[in-house]
Motif scaffolding. Structure first.
Motif, mmCIF file in Angstrom:
data_model
loop_
_atom_site.group_PDB
_atom_site.id
_atom_site.type_symbol
_atom_site.label_atom_id
_atom_site.label_comp_id
_atom_site.label_asym_id
_atom_site.label_seq_id
_atom_site.Cartn_x
_atom_site.Cartn_y
_atom_site.Cartn_z
ATOM 1 N N THR A 237 0.806 -1.225 0.000
ATOM 2 C CA THR A 237 0.000 0.000 0.000
ATOM 3 C C THR A 237 0.835 1.270 0.000
ATOM 4 O OG1 THR A 237 -0.199 -0.277 2.379
ATOM 5 C CG2 THR A 237 -2.060 -1.021 1.030
ATOM 6 N N GLY A 238 2.142 1.129 0.100
ATOM 7 C CA GLY A 238 3.006 2.290 -0.030
ATOM 8 C C GLY A 238 3.429 2.911 1.295
ATOM 9 N N THR A 239 4.600 3.531 1.275
ATOM 10 C CA THR A 239 5.130 4.281 2.417
ATOM 11 C C THR A 239 5.539 5.657 1.931
ATOM 12 O OG1 THR A 239 5.962 2.311 3.560
ATOM 13 C CG2 THR A 239 6.975 4.437 4.131
ATOM 14 N N ARG A 240 4.954 6.665 2.537
ATOM 15 C CA ARG A 240 5.336 8.032 2.167
ATOM 16 C C ARG A 240 6.522 8.430 3.032
ATOM 17 N NH1 ARG A 240 3.265 11.789 -0.770
ATOM 18 N NH2 ARG A 240 1.288 10.676 -0.977
ATOM 19 N N LEU A 241 7.684 8.550 2.408
ATOM 20 C CA LEU A 241 8.906 8.930 3.118
ATOM 21 C C LEU A 241 9.163 10.418 2.947
ATOM 22 C CD1 LEU A 241 11.579 8.275 4.609
ATOM 23 C CD2 LEU A 241 12.597 7.811 2.364
#
Lengths: 112, 111
Positions: B103-107
């Protein structure tokens, strides 16, 4: 340039309408996969085409259909559009049997 | 089908610190695990990948580890820079070039 071309880049449609999205794969690639990416979500697999046939399909209704042409380009068709179909539609090409996708820039579909 | 879970969903680090993103997968047939970086409004770009016969792979500041027994793999970014700020996706492939994404990781790298 990633080599995968998608058209159009943006599209606005009304509920109930039909839409066709197009994809030209990277030179040398023979397999095309389509993904739907809703805002803030990861890409969801729709289906994959190889040798002009649908090889695999994700959990999407029959309103989503596709086609692959002899030159390996592909189309994604969505019928009876719903508001929830609004998303970025990504095309990815690859060579059969070889890992590694190249993504296109996507088509941003907005259903109003 | 394959189910990929990814954590955390957001991650903020100071410039120069390390960032770690973790994913788990469910299908033991999965044998290819790529990581993609997606900047706002752009296409996902492959940054590193690992195959199931390898436990670790490194490319400059980026490394990926794979634990097949536990069915998890991780992305490690060292000496983070502001240009590393993006959304990162892990994926797993059970074959036939099919990818299932997390689902993604916002870094966010804070200067």
């Amino acid at each position: 340039d990633a080599g995968v071309t998608q058209s159009p880049t943006h599209l606005i449609k009304t509920r109930g309408q039909q839409v066709t999205l197009r994809c030209s794969p990277k030179s040398g690639h023979d397999t095309v996969s389509w993904y739907q990416q809703a805002l803030g979500q990861g890409p969801q697999f729709i289906f994959q085409y190889y040798e002009e046939e649908e090889r695999q399909r994700g959990n999407f209704p029959d309103r989503f259909s596709g086609h692959q042409f002899p030159n390996y380009s592909s189309e994604l068709n969505v019928n009876a559009l719903l508001l929830g179909d609004s998303a970025l539609y990504l095309c990815a090409s690859s060579s059969s049997g070889v890992h590694g996708y190249t993504f296109g820039s996507g088509t941003r579909l907005t259903v109003v | 089908g394959e189910n990929v879970e990814q954590h955390p969903s957001t991650l903020s680090v100071q410039e120069g610190d390390s960032a770690v993103i973790k994913c788990t997968y469910s299908d033991s047939a999965s044998n290819y695990f790529p990581w993609y970086k997606q900047e706002l409004g752009k296409r996902p770009q492959l940054i590193i990948d690992i195959r199931s016969n390898v436990g670790e792979k490194k490319d400059q500041r980026i490394a990926v580890t794979l634990n097949k027994t536990a069915k998890h793999f991780s992305l490690h970014i060292t000496e983070t820079q502001p240009e590393d700020s993006a959304v990162y996706f892990c994926a797993a492939s059970p074959g036939a070039n099919n990818l299932f994404f997390g689902t993604g990781t916002r870094l966010t790298v804070i200067p």
